[in-house]
Write a protein that holds these residues in place. Structure first.
Motif, PDB file in Angstrom:
ATOM      1  N   ASP A  72       1.013  -1.344   0.015  1.00  0.00           N
ATOM      2  CA  ASP A  72       0.011  -0.038   0.144  1.00  0.00           C
ATOM      3  C   ASP A  72       0.877   1.322  -0.140  1.00  0.00           C
ATOM      4  O   ASP A  72       1.392   1.572   1.101  1.00  0.00           O
ATOM      5  CB  ASP A  72      -0.756   0.059   1.185  1.00  0.00           C
ATOM      6  CG  ASP A  72      -1.989   1.239   1.234  1.00  0.00           C
ATOM      7  OD1 ASP A  72      -1.656   2.158   0.538  1.00  0.00           O
ATOM      8  OD2 ASP A  72      -3.132   0.733   1.845  1.00  0.00           O
ATOM      9  N   ASP A  73       1.110   1.849  -1.174  1.00  0.00           N
ATOM     10  CA  ASP A  73       2.128   3.125  -1.258  1.00  0.00           C
ATOM     11  C   ASP A  73       1.639   4.021  -0.343  1.00  0.00           C
ATOM     12  O   ASP A  73       2.453   4.869   0.204  1.00  0.00           O
ATOM     13  CB  ASP A  73       2.162   3.400  -2.595  1.00  0.00           C
ATOM     14  CG  ASP A  73       2.602   2.256  -3.591  1.00  0.00           C
ATOM     15  OD1 ASP A  73       2.241   2.449  -4.866  1.00  0.00           O
ATOM     16  OD2 ASP A  73       3.327   1.464  -3.188  1.00  0.00           O
ATOM     17  N   ALA A  74       0.352   4.143  -0.129  1.00  0.00           N
ATOM     18  CA  ALA A  74      -0.268   5.420   0.441  1.00  0.00           C
ATOM     19  C   ALA A  74       0.235   5.363   1.953  1.00  0.00           C
ATOM     20  O   ALA A  74       0.441   6.394   2.695  1.00  0.00           O
ATOM     21  CB  ALA A  74      -1.620   5.801   0.273  1.00  0.00           C
ATOM     22  N   LYS A  75       0.163   3.971   2.431  1.00  0.00           N
ATOM     23  CA  LYS A  75       0.261   3.917   3.628  1.00  0.00           C
ATOM     24  C   LYS A  75       1.863   3.396   4.207  1.00  0.00           C
ATOM     25  O   LYS A  75       2.100   3.121   5.230  1.00  0.00           O
ATOM     26  CB  LYS A  75      -0.663   2.700   4.370  1.00  0.00           C
ATOM     27  CG  LYS A  75      -2.094   3.395   4.285  1.00  0.00           C
ATOM     28  CD  LYS A  75      -2.846   2.247   4.776  1.00  0.00           C
ATOM     29  CE  LYS A  75      -4.443   2.903   4.786  1.00  0.00           C
ATOM     30  NZ  LYS A  75      -5.367   1.672   5.349  1.00  0.00           N
ATOM     31  N   ASN A  76       2.607   3.331   3.099  1.00  0.00           N
ATOM     32  CA  ASN A  76       3.937   2.791   3.546  1.00  0.00           C
ATOM     33  C   ASN A  76       3.947   1.334   3.985  1.00  0.00           C
ATOM     34  O   ASN A  76       4.725   1.349   4.982  1.00  0.00           O
ATOM     35  CB  ASN A  76       4.985   3.768   4.021  1.00  0.00           C
ATOM     36  CG  ASN A  76       5.172   4.922   3.120  1.00  0.00           C
ATOM     37  OD1 ASN A  76       5.120   5.010   1.961  1.00  0.00           O
ATOM     38  ND2 ASN A  76       5.329   6.111   3.842  1.00  0.00           N
ATOM     39  N   THR A  77       3.107   0.461   3.604  1.00  0.00           N
ATOM     40  CA  THR A  77       3.204  -0.635   4.066  1.00  0.00           C
ATOM     41  C   THR A  77       3.267  -1.871   3.221  1.00  0.00           C
ATOM     42  O   THR A  77       2.822  -1.794   2.101  1.00  0.00           O
ATOM     43  CB  THR A  77       1.501  -1.073   5.009  1.00  0.00           C
ATOM     44  OG1 THR A  77       0.599  -0.835   4.015  1.00  0.00           O
ATOM     45  CG2 THR A  77       1.580   0.035   6.097  1.00  0.00           C
ATOM     46  N   VAL A  78       3.666  -3.024   3.721  1.00  0.00           N
ATOM     47  CA  VAL A  78       3.821  -4.239   2.862  1.00  0.00           C
ATOM     48  C   VAL A  78       2.920  -5.341   3.456  1.00  0.00           C
ATOM     49  O   VAL A  78       3.398  -5.420   4.851  1.00  0.00           O
ATOM     50  CB  VAL A  78       4.978  -4.805   2.476  1.00  0.00           C
ATOM     51  CG1 VAL A  78       5.172  -5.950   1.762  1.00  0.00           C
ATOM     52  CG2 VAL A  78       5.771  -3.787   1.580  1.00  0.00           C
ATOM     53  N   SER A  79       2.049  -5.933   3.084  1.00  0.00           N
ATOM     54  CA  SER A  79       1.221  -6.997   3.695  1.00  0.00           C
ATOM     55  C   SER A  79       1.411  -8.350   3.110  1.00  0.00           C
ATOM     56  O   SER A  79       2.059  -8.532   1.985  1.00  0.00           O
ATOM     57  CB  SER A  79      -0.297  -6.637   3.488  1.00  0.00           C
ATOM     58  OG  SER A  79      -0.334  -5.430   4.430  1.00  0.00           O
ATOM     59  N   LEU A  80       1.237  -9.373   4.091  1.00  0.00           N
ATOM     60  CA  LEU A  80       1.256 -10.801   3.530  1.00  0.00           C
ATOM     61  C   LEU A  80      -0.039 -11.585   3.976  1.00  0.00           C
ATOM     62  O   LEU A  80      -0.163 -11.669   5.250  1.00  0.00           O
ATOM     63  CB  LEU A  80       2.523 -11.302   4.323  1.00  0.00           C
ATOM     64  CG  LEU A  80       2.693 -13.085   3.738  1.00  0.00           C
ATOM     65  CD1 LEU A  80       3.158 -13.033   2.189  1.00  0.00           C
ATOM     66  CD2 LEU A  80       3.819 -13.331   4.704  1.00  0.00           C
ATOM     67  N   GLN A  81      -0.764 -11.815   3.205  1.00  0.00           N
ATOM     68  CA  GLN A  81      -2.105 -12.636   3.206  1.00  0.00           C
ATOM     69  C   GLN A  81      -1.637 -13.878   3.283  1.00  0.00           C
ATOM     70  O   GLN A  81      -1.106 -14.471   2.159  1.00  0.00           O
ATOM     71  CB  GLN A  81      -2.857 -12.113   2.294  1.00  0.00           C
ATOM     72  CG  GLN A  81      -4.174 -12.958   2.420  1.00  0.00           C
ATOM     73  CD  GLN A  81      -4.998 -12.621   3.681  1.00  0.00           C
ATOM     74  OE1 GLN A  81      -5.049 -11.389   4.136  1.00  0.00           O
ATOM     75  NE2 GLN A  81      -5.546 -13.635   4.232  1.00  0.00           N
TER      76      GLN A  81
END
Length: 114
Positions: A72-81
């Motif tokens: 999520d570029d806007a939140k500066n996050t990388v997630s792992l589902q």
């Protein structure tokens, strides 16, 4: 100092799902690569999934089709589902980022019960 902070670990039954998130203190476009590693008790740390900023993802064979990495570029996050979790997915999961240097989060425990 760049910080990576993981969240979302926990205990889940086999077949269940969890979503891990990694919040970066810097713009994720400043990273070349971001991803997730894991380390099970008594084993070496291994790559789970990574995303190359600018395009491309890689997954460990053991998680292909079950795990999905996203950003999520806007939140500066990388997630792992993580879906269809197995007991062998039990490990401490670490967020990783590569700029000029390597950056690591402190890790979050994922435990999958059988």
């Amino acid at each position: 100092q760049v910080q990576l902070v993981e969240s979302g670990g926990g205990l889940v039954q086999a077949g269940g799902s969890l979503r891990l998130s990694c919040a970066a203190s810097a713009n994720i476009f400043s990273f070349n690569v971001m991803g997730w590693y894991r380390q099970a008790a008594g084993k070496q740390r291994e790559l789970v999934a990574r995303i190359i900023i600018g395009g491309g993802t890689n997954y460990a064979d053991s998680v292909k089709g079950r795990f999905t990495i996203s950003r999520d570029d806007a939140k500066n996050t990388v997630s792992l589902q993580m879906n269809s979790l197995k007991p062998e997915d039990t490990a401490v999961y670490y967020c990783y980022g590569l700029r000029r240097y390597d950056y690591w989060g402190r890790g979050t425990q994922v435990t999958v019960s059988s």
